[in-house]
Enzyme design. Structure first.
Site, PDB file in Angstrom:
ATOM      1  N   GLU A 130      81.906  -6.419 -42.131  1.00 24.05           N
ATOM      2  CA  GLU A 130      82.853  -7.752 -42.511  1.00 24.05           C
ATOM      3  C   GLU A 130      82.854  -8.480 -41.744  1.00 24.05           C
ATOM      4  O   GLU A 130      83.215  -9.746 -41.787  1.00 24.05           O
ATOM      5  CB  GLU A 130      84.391  -6.890 -42.773  1.00 24.05           C
TER       6      GLU A 130
ATOM      7  N   ASP B 271      83.190 -16.393 -51.762  1.00 24.32           N
ATOM      8  CA  ASP B 271      83.103 -15.477 -52.633  1.00 24.32           C
ATOM      9  C   ASP B 271      83.903 -15.445 -53.890  1.00 24.32           C
ATOM     10  O   ASP B 271      84.044 -14.574 -54.478  1.00 24.32           O
ATOM     11  CB  ASP B 271      83.112 -14.157 -52.024  1.00 24.32           C
TER      12      ASP B 271
ATOM     13  N   THR C  76      89.188 -15.028 -46.515  1.00 24.07           N
ATOM     14  CA  THR C  76      89.229 -13.624 -46.061  1.00 24.07           C
ATOM     15  C   THR C  76      89.487 -13.666 -44.567  1.00 24.07           C
ATOM     16  O   THR C  76      89.159 -14.401 -43.834  1.00 24.07           O
ATOM     17  CB  THR C  76      87.712 -13.234 -46.385  1.00 24.07           C
TER      18      THR C  76
END
Length: 412
Positions: free
Chosen positions: A200, A218, A223
């Site tokens: 990640e 994405d 994120t």
């Protein structure tokens, strides 16, 4: 009673694809016994009178009996030094293994199959013409004949020797050691967080990622944080809502209406331009840090590990489920699991743990490739799959892996 001979190439791939040639023989190998009285480690034991030590004491009246409900169980022998192994004789009690593997290892972490049995019928298995070398030998039982578990009266390992003088053994662990308890063990739990962080955030330092935030393109909006909470997938909204419940006057509370609006999309409406700055500043707040950890455990780690444990999986399988939950959500994890179950049984259902995980990872990879942002599947193929091929179902260190072009290692 029976005697069996098997010739098999090394490695799991060979085990899964090469038909076993088994012949009956009555001759006895001339090699010496390497195993008697040597240290034994068991995945579990019924009680102090039926530990792994009883399987190498030379007395067929005593026995090792497994003690937990997990279908996959094992006995590991330390032969004292690297030894060539040519024959293994197993004397089963009534509770025998229908399927098992005989494996060797140089370090007790990475294992090579010497023999795979898929139609065991109890009694005495005399497996000859083995070709392998290792300091450690393991009998890995994967399918039981009786619900009560497994029970072995004797394991006799033979080779050209000379045998190493046995270290006197009077007792052995009656339960799974910390290294094999799965992700409930603190060290394994930390390792799981490090592994996810390399995928990640490209770093082992997951605690340094409370303030991470970006849009990686994405389709999930921003994120952020230690497991990639996303503004488009509800978990960021859940995190900030809980943070605001704990600390009402925090820097992110004012963005809750915008987070509710953009949930389910990749929009930044109402978040730009100040949200990313506010997130990074909030990351210095111990309350926000603790909230991220708690939401990670509530949404992903806890449910994934519980599901994996119910399927009879150990540390590697538990991590594979957790990593899938982080990327696909718990609903996505359940879809992947359901698809895998169409072809392979879980260990809890009586299936082989290695075969199940191989199928699970196949389905996971196929799912990842349906998303443009996740077509690089190295977090599976050069990490989880590499551990699986090494037979490292307990995620024992040292570990080395690659993710998205970066190399990582954990020594202990």
């Amino acid at each position: 009673m029976r005697a069996k001979v098997v010739a098999l190439g090394v490695g799991i791939a060979a085990v899964c694809t090469v038909p076993l040639a088994i012949t009956v023989t009555a001759d006895a190998a001339p090699d010496v016994v390497l195993s008697r009285g040597h240290p034994v480690l068991a995945s579990s034991a019924k009680d102090a009178a039926r530990t792994g030590v009883m399987a190498v004491d030379g007395d067929p009246a005593t026995r090792w009996t497994s003690g937990t409900p997990a279908i996959t169980q094992w006995l590991r022998l330390d032969l004292g030094r690297a030894q060539a192994v040519t024959r293994v004789r197993l004397i089963w009690d009534g509770a025998y293994a229908r399927a098992y593997r005989i494996q060797v290892s140089a370090d007790g972490a990475s294992w090579t199959d010497l023999h795979r049995e898929t139609a065991g019928d109890g009694g005495t298995d005399d497996v000859k013409r083995l070709k392998g070398t290792g300091r450690y030998l393991r009998v890995l039982a994967t399918q039981r004949a009786w619900a009560s578990g497994y029970s072995l009266r004797e394991i006799q390992v033979y080779g050209p020797g000379p045998a190493v003088k046995a270290i006197p053994v009077t007792s052995a662990p009656a339960t799974v050691p910390a290294a094999a308890r799965g992700l409930t063990d603190a060290r394994k739990r930390e390792l799981a967080f490090q592994l996810v962080s390399t995928a990640e955030n490209s770093t082992l330092d997951w605690r340094g990622q409370y303030g991470y935030i970006e849009d990686i393109g994405d389709g999930r909006g921003y994120t952020a944080g230690i497991v990639g909470f996303c503004s488009g997938t509800s978990d960021m909204l859940a995190l900030v809502s809980e943070y605001t419940r704990r600390s009402p006057r925090n820097r992110l509370a004012g963005y809750l209406p915008a987070l509710r609006t953009v949930d389910g999309s990749d929009s930044h409406a109402g978040l730009d331009p100040g949200f990313t700055t506010a997130w990074k500043r909030a990351a210095a707040d111990p309350v926000f840090q603790k909230t991220q950890e708690d939401e990670r455990d509530r949404l992903y780690f806890g449910p994934a590990v519980t599901l994996a444990s119910s399927d009879g999986l150990r540390a590697l399988g538990q991590f594979a489920y957790y990593d899938a939950a982080v990327m696909h959500g718990m609903s996505g994890l359940r879809r992947i699991r359901a698809a895998a179950m169409r072809d392979v049984r879980t260990p809890k259902q009586g299936g082989d743990e290695t075969l199940w995980l191989d199928e699970f990872l196949d389905v996971r990879v196929a799912e990842m490739r349906t998303e443009e942002a996740h077509t690089d599947v190295t977090r599976v193929e050069t990490a989880q799959r590499a551990f699986l091929r090494a037979g490292n179902l307990d995620l024992n260190a040292p570990l080395a892996w690659r993710v998205y072009g970066d190399r990582f290692a954990v020594r202990k």
